[in-house]
Design a protein around this motif. Structure first.
Motif, PDB file in Angstrom:
ATOM      1  N   TYR A  70      39.206  -5.544  31.088  1.00 53.40           N
ATOM      2  CA  TYR A  70      37.958  -4.901  31.173  1.00 53.40           C
ATOM      3  C   TYR A  70      37.422  -4.748  29.656  1.00 53.40           C
ATOM      4  CZ  TYR A  70      38.956  -2.519  35.464  1.00 53.40           C
ATOM      5  OH  TYR A  70      39.380  -2.415  36.755  1.00 53.40           O
ATOM      6  N   VAL A  71      36.068  -4.832  29.698  1.00 50.27           N
ATOM      7  CA  VAL A  71      35.487  -4.857  28.431  1.00 50.27           C
ATOM      8  C   VAL A  71      34.763  -3.294  28.191  1.00 50.27           C
ATOM      9  CG1 VAL A  71      33.265  -5.929  29.025  1.00 50.27           C
ATOM     10  CG2 VAL A  71      34.038  -5.729  26.529  1.00 50.27           C
ATOM     11  N   ILE A  72      34.995  -2.521  27.271  1.00 52.85           N
ATOM     12  CA  ILE A  72      34.405  -1.170  26.963  1.00 52.85           C
ATOM     13  C   ILE A  72      33.068  -1.719  25.899  1.00 52.85           C
ATOM     14  CG2 ILE A  72      34.317   1.071  26.005  1.00 52.85           C
ATOM     15  CD1 ILE A  72      37.520   0.789  26.686  1.00 52.85           C
ATOM     16  N   LEU A  73      31.886  -1.395  26.503  1.00 51.21           N
ATOM     17  CA  LEU A  73      30.845  -1.695  25.845  1.00 51.21           C
ATOM     18  C   LEU A  73      30.167  -0.288  25.330  1.00 51.21           C
ATOM     19  CD1 LEU A  73      29.203  -4.325  28.220  1.00 51.21           C
ATOM     20  CD2 LEU A  73      30.330  -4.720  26.466  1.00 51.21           C
ATOM     21  N   ILE A  74      29.768  -0.284  24.050  1.00 53.79           N
ATOM     22  CA  ILE A  74      29.262   0.918  23.417  1.00 53.79           C
ATOM     23  C   ILE A  74      27.754   0.621  23.317  1.00 53.79           C
ATOM     24  CG2 ILE A  74      29.502   2.671  21.590  1.00 53.79           C
ATOM     25  CD1 ILE A  74      32.173   2.113  23.098  1.00 53.79           C
ATOM     26  N   HIS A  75      27.146   1.438  23.618  1.00 58.99           N
ATOM     27  CA  HIS A  75      25.674   1.722  23.497  1.00 58.99           C
ATOM     28  C   HIS A  75      25.281   2.976  22.748  1.00 58.99           C
ATOM     29  CE1 HIS A  75      25.146  -1.548  26.415  1.00 58.99           C
ATOM     30  NE2 HIS A  75      26.021  -0.968  27.218  1.00 58.99           N
ATOM     31  N   SER A  76      24.513   2.590  21.604  1.00 59.61           N
ATOM     32  CA  SER A  76      24.102   3.617  20.892  1.00 59.61           C
ATOM     33  C   SER A  76      22.817   3.433  20.200  1.00 59.61           C
ATOM     34  CB  SER A  76      25.322   3.885  19.850  1.00 59.61           C
ATOM     35  OG  SER A  76      25.297   5.201  19.084  1.00 59.61           O
ATOM     36  N   ASN A  77      22.504   4.590  19.338  1.00 54.56           N
ATOM     37  CA  ASN A  77      21.221   4.226  18.527  1.00 54.56           C
ATOM     38  C   ASN A  77      21.213   5.048  17.376  1.00 54.56           C
ATOM     39  OD1 ASN A  77      18.500   3.314  17.658  1.00 54.56           O
ATOM     40  ND2 ASN A  77      17.666   4.967  18.641  1.00 54.56           N
ATOM     41  N   PRO A  78      22.388   4.773  16.340  1.00 53.37           N
ATOM     42  CA  PRO A  78      22.356   5.531  15.364  1.00 53.37           C
ATOM     43  C   PRO A  78      21.211   5.396  14.377  1.00 53.37           C
ATOM     44  CG  PRO A  78      23.794   3.623  15.235  1.00 53.37           C
ATOM     45  CD  PRO A  78      23.338   3.585  16.692  1.00 53.37           C
ATOM     46  N   GLU A  90      13.203  -3.522  23.534  1.00 53.11           N
ATOM     47  CA  GLU A  90      12.773  -2.312  23.003  1.00 53.11           C
ATOM     48  C   GLU A  90      13.285  -1.191  23.712  1.00 53.11           C
ATOM     49  OE1 GLU A  90      11.127  -1.763  20.279  1.00 53.11           O
ATOM     50  OE2 GLU A  90      11.270  -3.968  19.778  1.00 53.11           O
ATOM     51  N   THR A  91      14.513  -0.552  23.383  1.00 55.94           N
ATOM     52  CA  THR A  91      15.250   0.460  24.146  1.00 55.94           C
ATOM     53  C   THR A  91      15.850   1.501  23.303  1.00 55.94           C
ATOM     54  OG1 THR A  91      16.956   0.681  25.672  1.00 55.94           O
ATOM     55  CG2 THR A  91      17.208  -1.072  24.104  1.00 55.94           C
ATOM     56  N   VAL A  92      15.849   2.536  23.857  1.00 63.04           N
ATOM     57  CA  VAL A  92      16.581   3.812  23.051  1.00 63.04           C
ATOM     58  C   VAL A  92      17.884   3.534  22.480  1.00 63.04           C
ATOM     59  CG1 VAL A  92      17.271   6.230  23.048  1.00 63.04           C
ATOM     60  CG2 VAL A  92      14.988   5.536  24.298  1.00 63.04           C
ATOM     61  N   GLU A  93      18.917   2.850  23.187  1.00 64.62           N
ATOM     62  CA  GLU A  93      19.947   2.423  22.954  1.00 64.62           C
ATOM     63  C   GLU A  93      20.227   0.956  22.732  1.00 64.62           C
ATOM     64  OE1 GLU A  93      22.231   4.369  26.057  1.00 64.62           O
ATOM     65  OE2 GLU A  93      22.767   6.082  24.917  1.00 64.62           O
ATOM     66  N   GLN A  94      21.086   0.390  21.950  1.00 65.50           N
ATOM     67  CA  GLN A  94      21.275  -0.636  21.412  1.00 65.50           C
ATOM     68  C   GLN A  94      22.818  -1.177  21.566  1.00 65.50           C
ATOM     69  OE1 GLN A  94      19.122  -3.292  20.976  1.00 65.50           O
ATOM     70  NE2 GLN A  94      17.300  -1.935  20.814  1.00 65.50           N
ATOM     71  N   PHE A  95      23.192  -2.385  21.811  1.00 66.07           N
ATOM     72  CA  PHE A  95      24.577  -2.672  22.084  1.00 66.07           C
ATOM     73  C   PHE A  95      25.344  -2.543  20.411  1.00 66.07           C
ATOM     74  CE2 PHE A  95      27.753  -6.317  22.770  1.00 66.07           C
ATOM     75  CZ  PHE A  95      28.841  -5.638  23.125  1.00 66.07           C
ATOM     76  N   ALA A  96      26.444  -1.571  20.327  1.00 66.81           N
ATOM     77  CA  ALA A  96      26.697  -1.336  19.133  1.00 66.81           C
ATOM     78  C   ALA A  96      28.189  -1.719  18.884  1.00 66.81           C
ATOM     79  CB  ALA A  96      26.691   0.212  18.836  1.00 66.81           C
ATOM     80  N   GLY A  97      28.985  -2.226  19.761  1.00 64.69           N
ATOM     81  CA  GLY A  97      30.221  -2.604  19.827  1.00 64.69           C
ATOM     82  C   GLY A  97      31.030  -3.015  21.081  1.00 64.69           C
ATOM     83  N   PHE A  98      32.166  -3.438  20.959  1.00 65.82           N
ATOM     84  CA  PHE A  98      32.943  -3.531  22.142  1.00 65.82           C
ATOM     85  C   PHE A  98      34.363  -3.645  21.950  1.00 65.82           C
ATOM     86  CE2 PHE A  98      32.838  -7.671  20.515  1.00 65.82           C
ATOM     87  CZ  PHE A  98      34.059  -8.228  20.554  1.00 65.82           C
ATOM     88  N   PHE A  99      35.180  -3.208  23.085  1.00 67.84           N
ATOM     89  CA  PHE A  99      36.817  -3.225  22.964  1.00 67.84           C
ATOM     90  C   PHE A  99      37.107  -4.213  24.274  1.00 67.84           C
ATOM     91  CE2 PHE A  99      35.380   0.416  20.774  1.00 67.84           C
ATOM     92  CZ  PHE A  99      36.270   0.193  19.541  1.00 67.84           C
ATOM     93  N   PRO A 106      28.652  12.469  22.456  1.00 62.55           N
ATOM     94  CA  PRO A 106      27.090  12.884  22.614  1.00 62.55           C
ATOM     95  C   PRO A 106      26.334  11.828  22.089  1.00 62.55           C
ATOM     96  CG  PRO A 106      28.592  14.624  21.841  1.00 62.55           C
ATOM     97  CD  PRO A 106      29.400  13.508  21.616  1.00 62.55           C
ATOM     98  N   GLY A 107      25.134  11.483  22.690  1.00 65.76           N
ATOM     99  CA  GLY A 107      24.075  10.516  22.376  1.00 65.76           C
ATOM    100  C   GLY A 107      24.531   8.973  22.525  1.00 65.76           C
ATOM    101  N   GLU A 108      25.631   8.916  23.070  1.00 68.58           N
ATOM    102  CA  GLU A 108      25.833   7.315  23.383  1.00 68.58           C
ATOM    103  C   GLU A 108      26.234   7.172  24.648  1.00 68.58           C
ATOM    104  OE1 GLU A 108      27.984   6.044  18.960  1.00 68.58           O
ATOM    105  OE2 GLU A 108      29.291   7.219  20.407  1.00 68.58           O
ATOM    106  N   THR A 109      26.455   5.855  25.202  1.00 69.12           N
ATOM    107  CA  THR A 109      26.575   5.417  26.608  1.00 69.12           C
ATOM    108  C   THR A 109      27.867   4.433  26.500  1.00 69.12           C
ATOM    109  OG1 THR A 109      24.409   5.948  27.361  1.00 69.12           O
ATOM    110  CG2 THR A 109      25.630   4.370  28.606  1.00 69.12           C
ATOM    111  N   VAL A 110      28.818   4.841  27.360  1.00 73.03           N
ATOM    112  CA  VAL A 110      29.921   3.650  27.324  1.00 73.03           C
ATOM    113  C   VAL A 110      29.997   2.940  28.659  1.00 73.03           C
ATOM    114  CG1 VAL A 110      32.421   3.488  27.495  1.00 73.03           C
ATOM    115  CG2 VAL A 110      31.186   5.242  25.681  1.00 73.03           C
ATOM    116  N   GLU A 111      29.880   1.458  28.599  1.00 70.51           N
ATOM    117  CA  GLU A 111      29.832   0.924  29.971  1.00 70.51           C
ATOM    118  C   GLU A 111      30.998   0.289  30.023  1.00 70.51           C
ATOM    119  OE1 GLU A 111      27.450  -3.038  31.853  1.00 70.51           O
ATOM    120  OE2 GLU A 111      26.706  -2.077  30.064  1.00 70.51           O
ATOM    121  N   LEU A 112      31.762   0.384  31.270  1.00 70.84           N
ATOM    122  CA  LEU A 112      32.987  -0.378  31.432  1.00 70.84           C
ATOM    123  C   LEU A 112      32.847  -1.254  32.491  1.00 70.84           C
ATOM    124  CD1 LEU A 112      36.240  -0.025  31.385  1.00 70.84           C
ATOM    125  CD2 LEU A 112      36.114   1.315  33.335  1.00 70.84           C
TER     126      LEU A 112
END
Length: 124
Positions: free
Chosen positions: A3-11, A84-93, A113-119
């Motif tokens: 699996y890939v864990i995708l971190i979406h965030s907007n720091p 143009e989105t609130v969250e951007q792709f920030a990293g992965f595992f 808080p404030g982040e979305t994780v996609e599996l």
């Protein structure tokens, strides 16, 4: 099962760990932030010890991204970010676990808080 864990965030500003730069995370008490960090560090150590953690990487600022698209019969490079989105792709595992349930258990530890994780499963 991989699996890939995708971190979406907007720091604001862009930085890592992203949670340090997200208003919702900054609004937590020091005890709550410490608890979330301990959960994350614990699951990272557990996955490392179990051989489940295959790799991962934080990504740079989306403003520095370049997009290559097919346009008018040729490739064209433009500046990012992709959307143009609130969250951007920030990293992965990348993880390799025994079941979807285990993957979900791990992914839950990455959410804050404030982040979305996609599996997502890796295609075989």
């Amino acid at each position: 099962m991989k699996y890939v864990i995708l971190i979406h965030s907007n720091p604001q500003p862009w930085g890592h760990p992203t949670s340090d730069f997200v208003a919702e995370h900054q609004a937590l008490s020091p005890e709550e932030r410490a608890s979330l960090e301990a959960d994350f560090e614990s699951v990272m150590q557990e996955m490392s010890d179990n051989g489940e953690l295959l790799g991962g990487q934080a990504l740079g600022d989306p403003a520095d991204a370049r997009l290559v698209r097919w346009h008018a019969g040729r490739r064209k490079i433009t500046e990012g970010p992709y959307a143009e989105t609130v969250e951007q792709f920030a990293g992965f595992f990348l993880i390799d676990v025994v079941s979807q349930e285990r993957a979900e258990e791990v992914a839950e530890k990455f959410a804050g808080p404030g982040e979305t994780v996609e599996l997502r499963p890796v295609a075989t």
